[in-house]
Design a protein around this motif. Structure first.
Motif, PDB file in Angstrom:
ATOM      1  N   SER A 228      47.828  40.974 -70.805  1.00 51.05           N
ATOM      2  CA  SER A 228      49.131  41.203 -71.435  1.00 51.05           C
ATOM      3  C   SER A 228      49.385  42.690 -71.675  1.00 51.05           C
ATOM      4  N   THR A 245      51.969  33.028 -69.844  1.00 43.97           N
ATOM      5  CA  THR A 245      50.898  32.208 -70.437  1.00 43.97           C
ATOM      6  C   THR A 245      49.861  31.837 -69.375  1.00 43.97           C
ATOM      7  N   GLN A 246      50.358  31.493 -68.193  1.00 43.96           N
ATOM      8  CA  GLN A 246      49.414  31.137 -67.117  1.00 43.96           C
ATOM      9  C   GLN A 246      48.553  32.333 -66.722  1.00 43.96           C
TER      10      GLN A 246
END
Ligand code: COA
Length: 449
Positions: A228, A245-246
């Motif tokens: 991230s 998210t994946q």
């Protein structure tokens, strides 16, 4: 989080220097090299031509003696003068920081910089046997500003079966305003002169650019540790059909390491680990042979630069692994001040020692399993040290785990060169299409900073 596109672009360019790749670059080839005759400087040096047939490996020119070498450097333009940079002097060390931080990476506004530390230089340039006069600089006469640098450190290499007394050349850097003025050849000649005076005639050096003639070519690989953050600073994009998210899930590592008996290397382990590393390294064709003193300096002397671990079970050390840290400073970013970068360094394992052949299928399988767990664990250690990405090359036995552990192939290649030494090509861990070669792997066992 919003990103400044300018900022994101710069960071991407910078990371490209470190060859962080975002897409499938398996078809990537090295930039077209020039013809040998077009290398105005290198064609005058004792280096092999491209594709030269090498029957006998060894020195190209072995007729010179230190007395034949001039006592004085080549003259520079009148505004400049040669100097020896004294890294034990804090002002001079600072001069090298400034030069490298501002000029080693091609970021015009120096928004992102390598964060070289005093400790990093002490570690990499002041190992056993280091010589002050091998830290060569050029200063402007008027202001005394350091505008160019090149260094040599002593190293004993083993090239296939032969031991070669040598130096490693590193940190070649010329101020941006003095580029394309043919200062590089003069710096190389000067460091060569100073090394030759000590009766050393061979050198190992690496470069992203293609010069005559690579002994081996390896490729960079990168494993996001903090996806991230890399995404937020604009380094990595979101692939089509994937959610953040994946992606975060894809690169999330377990909380704890998995290898029983994994712990930091200690002074008391030195003899055992030294032997383990030496035995492991014997499988490669291009290695640096360490003395025990060098081993201690490299793996134990700099606790904030190099991290070394062993696996001990039942009183026996079965594995050794190390990585070093060279972060970026991120300037002018409201959220992030630093990008942590870990580089896989030396490792060794006894997983396949019982098989006489390195490529024995059972032995390879055992080593693959062992390394997968070990390197996943050092990625966890690096993440816990707040590193955001972990880099490795296609050298050593790395192709056994790079794909499995989600290291992405980088855009960049690193060529290994030997000065004044002819050698047949050494496998760099790449297949014809530049993907990682899990079968043949690499025979390069040396890791250059
Ligand atoms: C690498 C760097 C010193 C080259 O300087 P430059 O001003 O572009 O090149 P110069 O005009 O001084 O010299 C050109 C000659 O040096 C050679 N050269 C360029 N980069 C080289 C390298 N990394 N290693 C050895 N030789 C190199 C060129 O091939 C050319 O020789 P040729 O005519 O035989 O082809 C400079 O770009 C720099 O400081 N870059 C940032 C730091 C860096 O990348 N260092 C190298 C790490 S391997």
């Amino acid at each position: 989080m919003s990103q400044d596109p300018e900022q994101a672009k710069k960071l991407q360019d910078l990371l490209k220097m470190l060859s962080l790749s975002q897409g499938d670059t398996s078809k990537l080839t090295q930039p077209q090299r020039k013809q040998f005759e077009e290398y105005k400087f290198w064609k005058t040096q004792p280096v092999a031509r491209f594709d030269e047939q090498v029957d006998d490996e060894g020195p190209i020119n072995s007729s010179q003696r230190p007395e034949d070498i001039p006592d004085e450097p080549l003259p520079l333009l009148s505004e400049f003068e040669w100097c020896t940079v004294d890294l034990t002097n804090s002002q001079q060390l600072e001069d090298v920081f400034v030069l490298l931080n501002e000029n080693y990476v091609e970021d015009q506004d120096a928004t992102f910089r390598f964060n070289y530390s005093r400790e990093f230089f002490n570690w990499s340039l002041k190992g056993p046997g280091w010589r002050k006069d091998w830290h060569v600089g050029v200063r402007t006469k008027q202001s005394g500003r350091l505008v160019a640098f090149i260094s040599a450190v002593p190293a004993t290499l083993r090239v296939r079966k032969k031991l070669v007394k040598s130096v490693e050349i590193n940190f070649l850097c010329i101020h941006k305003k003095l580029r394309a003025k043919r200062l590089t050849p003069i710096l190389i000649k000067e460091v060569t002169r100073r090394v030759n005076k000590q009766d050393i005639w061979q050198a190992l050096y690496t470069a992203g650019v293609v010069l005559p003639s690579p002994a081996a070519t390896c490729r960079y690989a990168h494993r996001p540790l903090n996806w991230s953050k890399l995404y937020e600073v604009g380094f990595t994009g979101l692939p089509a059909n994937a959610t953040k998210t994946q992606m975060i899930a894809k690169y999330t590592l377990p909380k704890e390491t998995d290898t029983p008996g994994l712990r930091s290397l200690e002074e008391k382990d030195v003899d055992e680990v030294y032997d383990l590393l030496e035995k492991y390294q014997s499988r490669f064709d291009l290695v640096q042979v360490f003395t025990k003193e060098e081993f201690k300096h490299i793996f134990l002397s700099s606790k904030n630069v190099v991290y070394s671990y062993v696996v001990e079970n039942g009183g026996k050390i079965t594995d050794f692994v190390s990585f070093y840290s060279l972060p970026f400073t991120v300037l002018n970013n409201p959220h992030y001040k630093e990008l942590g970068i870990g580089y896989l360094f030396y490792y060794a394992s006894d997983a396949d020692f019982q098989y006489p052949d390195r490529f024995h299928p059972e032995g390879s399988l055992k080593l693959r399993k062992r390394l997968n767990r070990l390197i996943a664990d050092v990625c966890i250690k690096a993440r816990d040290l707040k590193m955001d990405v972990f880099n490795a090359m296609s050298c050593q036995d790395n192709s056994l785990f790079l794909d499995d552990l989600k290291f992405g192939p980088g855009d960049g290649f690193l060529n290994f060169y030997l000065f004044n030494y002819k050698v047949r090509p050494i496998a760099g861990g790449l297949k014809q299409d530049n993907t990682f070669d899990t079968e043949k792997r690499s025979s390069v066992g040396v890791v250059m900073l």
